[in-house]
Write a protein that holds these residues in place. Structure first.
Motif, PDB file in Angstrom:
ATOM      1  N   VAL A  26     -22.221 -12.233 -65.080  1.00  0.00           N
ATOM      2  CA  VAL A  26     -22.723 -13.302 -66.158  1.00  0.00           C
ATOM      3  C   VAL A  26     -22.168 -14.862 -65.698  1.00  0.00           C
ATOM      4  N   ALA A  27     -22.562 -15.828 -66.295  1.00  0.00           N
ATOM      5  CA  ALA A  27     -22.115 -17.262 -65.921  1.00  0.00           C
ATOM      6  C   ALA A  27     -20.764 -17.550 -66.513  1.00  0.00           C
ATOM      7  N   ASP A  28     -19.831 -18.313 -65.860  1.00  0.00           N
ATOM      8  CA  ASP A  28     -18.460 -18.656 -66.381  1.00  0.00           C
ATOM      9  C   ASP A  28     -18.892 -19.536 -67.565  1.00  0.00           C
ATOM     10  N   GLY A  29     -17.841 -19.580 -68.316  1.00  0.00           N
ATOM     11  CA  GLY A  29     -17.738 -20.433 -69.630  1.00  0.00           C
ATOM     12  C   GLY A  29     -17.528 -19.683 -70.901  1.00  0.00           C
ATOM     13  N   ASP A  30     -17.523 -20.381 -71.796  1.00  0.00           N
ATOM     14  CA  ASP A  30     -16.989 -19.983 -73.141  1.00  0.00           C
ATOM     15  C   ASP A  30     -17.912 -20.501 -74.396  1.00  0.00           C
ATOM     16  N   ASP A  31     -18.598 -19.522 -74.901  1.00  0.00           N
ATOM     17  CA  ASP A  31     -19.583 -20.038 -76.011  1.00  0.00           C
ATOM     18  C   ASP A  31     -18.881 -19.689 -77.458  1.00  0.00           C
ATOM     19  N   GLY A  32     -17.764 -18.992 -77.502  1.00  0.00           N
ATOM     20  CA  GLY A  32     -17.129 -18.577 -78.680  1.00  0.00           C
ATOM     21  C   GLY A  32     -17.755 -17.331 -79.472  1.00  0.00           C
ATOM     22  N   ASN A  33     -18.822 -16.844 -78.853  1.00  0.00           N
ATOM     23  CA  ASN A  33     -19.633 -15.775 -79.530  1.00  0.00           C
ATOM     24  C   ASN A  33     -18.650 -14.341 -79.096  1.00  0.00           C
ATOM     25  N   TYR A  34     -17.574 -14.261 -79.575  1.00  0.00           N
ATOM     26  CA  TYR A  34     -16.764 -13.190 -79.104  1.00  0.00           C
ATOM     27  C   TYR A  34     -16.963 -11.737 -79.424  1.00  0.00           C
ATOM     28  N   ALA A  35     -17.342 -11.515 -80.800  1.00  0.00           N
ATOM     29  CA  ALA A  35     -17.830 -10.276 -81.692  1.00  0.00           C
ATOM     30  C   ALA A  35     -19.152  -9.923 -80.808  1.00  0.00           C
ATOM     31  N   ALA A  36     -20.328 -10.897 -80.660  1.00  0.00           N
ATOM     32  CA  ALA A  36     -21.433 -10.061 -80.109  1.00  0.00           C
ATOM     33  C   ALA A  36     -21.275  -9.876 -78.661  1.00  0.00           C
ATOM     34  N   THR A  37     -20.266 -10.532 -77.951  1.00  0.00           N
ATOM     35  CA  THR A  37     -20.117 -10.230 -76.518  1.00  0.00           C
ATOM     36  C   THR A  37     -19.492  -8.754 -76.361  1.00  0.00           C
ATOM     37  N   ALA A  38     -18.447  -8.781 -76.988  1.00  0.00           N
ATOM     38  CA  ALA A  38     -17.591  -7.496 -76.960  1.00  0.00           C
ATOM     39  C   ALA A  38     -18.668  -6.369 -77.555  1.00  0.00           C
ATOM     40  N   ALA A  39     -19.578  -6.381 -78.321  1.00  0.00           N
ATOM     41  CA  ALA A  39     -20.377  -5.498 -78.906  1.00  0.00           C
ATOM     42  C   ALA A  39     -21.227  -5.240 -77.541  1.00  0.00           C
ATOM     43  N   SER A  40     -21.644  -6.203 -76.770  1.00  0.00           N
ATOM     44  CA  SER A  40     -22.567  -6.023 -75.676  1.00  0.00           C
ATOM     45  C   SER A  40     -21.925  -5.156 -74.535  1.00  0.00           C
ATOM     46  N   ASP A  41     -20.446  -5.658 -74.468  1.00  0.00           N
ATOM     47  CA  ASP A  41     -19.814  -5.002 -73.382  1.00  0.00           C
ATOM     48  C   ASP A  41     -19.538  -3.592 -73.743  1.00  0.00           C
ATOM     49  N   LEU A  42     -19.339  -3.046 -74.978  1.00  0.00           N
ATOM     50  CA  LEU A  42     -19.169  -1.688 -75.518  1.00  0.00           C
ATOM     51  C   LEU A  42     -20.458  -1.026 -75.131  1.00  0.00           C
ATOM     52  N   ALA A  43     -21.691  -1.720 -75.575  1.00  0.00           N
ATOM     53  CA  ALA A  43     -23.071  -0.900 -75.214  1.00  0.00           C
ATOM     54  C   ALA A  43     -22.939  -0.732 -73.702  1.00  0.00           C
ATOM     55  N   CYS A  44     -22.690  -1.621 -72.878  1.00  0.00           N
ATOM     56  CA  CYS A  44     -22.905  -1.556 -71.361  1.00  0.00           C
ATOM     57  C   CYS A  44     -21.663  -0.362 -71.097  1.00  0.00           C
ATOM     58  N   LEU A  45     -20.433  -0.307 -71.434  1.00  0.00           N
ATOM     59  CA  LEU A  45     -19.585   0.544 -71.220  1.00  0.00           C
ATOM     60  C   LEU A  45     -20.129   2.115 -71.553  1.00  0.00           C
ATOM     61  N   GLN A  46     -20.522   2.063 -72.675  1.00  0.00           N
ATOM     62  CA  GLN A  46     -20.871   3.592 -73.100  1.00  0.00           C
ATOM     63  C   GLN A  46     -22.208   4.002 -72.467  1.00  0.00           C
ATOM     64  N   ALA A  47     -23.020   2.931 -72.124  1.00  0.00           N
ATOM     65  CA  ALA A  47     -24.153   3.562 -71.304  1.00  0.00           C
ATOM     66  C   ALA A  47     -23.934   4.051 -69.973  1.00  0.00           C
ATOM     67  N   LEU A  48     -22.984   3.338 -69.258  1.00  0.00           N
ATOM     68  CA  LEU A  48     -22.284   3.565 -68.047  1.00  0.00           C
ATOM     69  C   LEU A  48     -21.602   4.671 -67.961  1.00  0.00           C
ATOM     70  N   SER A  49     -20.837   5.074 -68.816  1.00  0.00           N
ATOM     71  CA  SER A  49     -19.914   5.938 -69.270  1.00  0.00           C
ATOM     72  C   SER A  49     -20.790   7.510 -69.292  1.00  0.00           C
ATOM     73  N   ARG A  50     -21.774   7.390 -70.366  1.00  0.00           N
ATOM     74  CA  ARG A  50     -22.832   8.313 -70.642  1.00  0.00           C
ATOM     75  C   ARG A  50     -23.496   8.728 -69.216  1.00  0.00           C
ATOM     76  N   ARG A  51     -23.939   8.144 -68.468  1.00  0.00           N
ATOM     77  CA  ARG A  51     -24.687   8.317 -67.217  1.00  0.00           C
ATOM     78  C   ARG A  51     -23.557   8.999 -66.319  1.00  0.00           C
ATOM     79  N   ILE A  52     -22.642   8.399 -66.078  1.00  0.00           N
ATOM     80  CA  ILE A  52     -21.590   8.847 -64.971  1.00  0.00           C
ATOM     81  C   ILE A  52     -21.146  10.188 -65.323  1.00  0.00           C
TER      82      ILE A  52
END
Ligand SMILES: O=C(O)C(=O)C[C@]1(C(=O)O)C=C[C@@H](O)C=C1
Length: 254
Positions: free
Chosen positions: A127-153
């Protein structure tokens, strides 16, 4: 079907079917990365200064996992929680899962190293550096990535089970002598790994291109760097999948 779990009706398990599932999961992972890359780093999510125990992202993942546990997510042997301690009991039992894995496999949880590489090594490259304040949406997409990676691994458990069943006489000696290196050699297929990397790179190119209605070439701008997607698999996803496979096999004769 994106599951490594075999069909309940046919309790058969084949390496081809599991590999098909891993290939389908590449789509999920690439799309999750594209979604996360919409947001800048948003570093405040990851700092331990929000008045929670841990960071804001940790709080969101923990609470979301608690809700999903109530919905029965972790009844599925393919799912492993990032914060498995004190998860609430499920309120529903949506499905009976076939018992294909050796019971000792349940204790293998690679989510700590997944969490570490994702936040500390991979995310700053994605991702790019910076802060756009969209914390809830960003965390939700982090969780989606983590869960997809975890399931695969963690599908490595199923890969290991089928490899063991296909050639028990080859796997039993190094399991009895607990030789990690021999097991790692036995379960590694370099040609398959090369194909995985090439395909993931191509998927990042295809799924992440600008789609327009005129025929002008877009100049090769992609939503995520295709080489970074291949590197994610090369440096982290496949090595950790193999780590799961080795850990599973070491316990296979318990
Ligand atoms: O397909 C397999 O045989 C696997 O074990 C999976 C996987 C992978 O993570 O993609 C891991 C190890 C092999 O060397 C090839 C591929």
């Amino acid at each position: 079907d994106v599951n490594c779990n075999p069909d309940l009706a046919s309790n058969k398990l084949s390496l081809d079917e599991i590999r098909d599932s891993l290939i389908r999961q590449e789509d999920t992972i690439v799309f999750c990365l594209i979604e996360r890359a919409k947001f800048p780093l948003n570093p405040k999510l990851y700092h331990r200064n929000h008045g929670f125990t841990g960071s804001l992202v940790e709080f969101i993942v923990r609470e979301t996992e608690a809700i999903q546990a109530k919905a029965g997510r972790y009844e599925n042997p393919e799912e492993n929680a990032f914060f498995p301690e004190h998860l609430p009991r499920p309120l529903v039992h949506p499905r009976k899962y076939p018992k294909v894995l050796h019971p000792s496999g349940a204790s293998i949880n690679m989510n700590k190293p997944i969490w570490d590489f994702y936040f500390n090594k991979f995310l700053p490259l994605l991702v790019a550096d910076g802060d756009d304040g969209n914390y809830a949406a960003t965390a939700a997409s982090d969780l989606a990535c983590l869960q997809a990676l975890s399931r695969r691994i963690h599908c490595g458990k199923y890969v290991a089970e089928v490899k063991f069943r296909d050639a028990p006489h080859e796997y039993e000696p190094p399991i009895r002598s607990q030789e990690r290196d021999s097991l790692m050699k036995l379960l590694t297929f370099e040609a398959v790994e090369e194909m995985v990397k090439k395909r993931v790179e191509k998927k990042a190119r295809v799924f992440g291109q600008e789609v327009t209605l005129n025929n002008t070439v877009d100049g090769g701008k992609y939503k995520i760097d295709p080489l970074l997607a291949a590197r994610l698999y090369d440096e982290w996803v496949m090595p950790l999948t193999k780590e799961v496979e080795v850990e599973y096999l070491l316990r296979r004769l318990e």
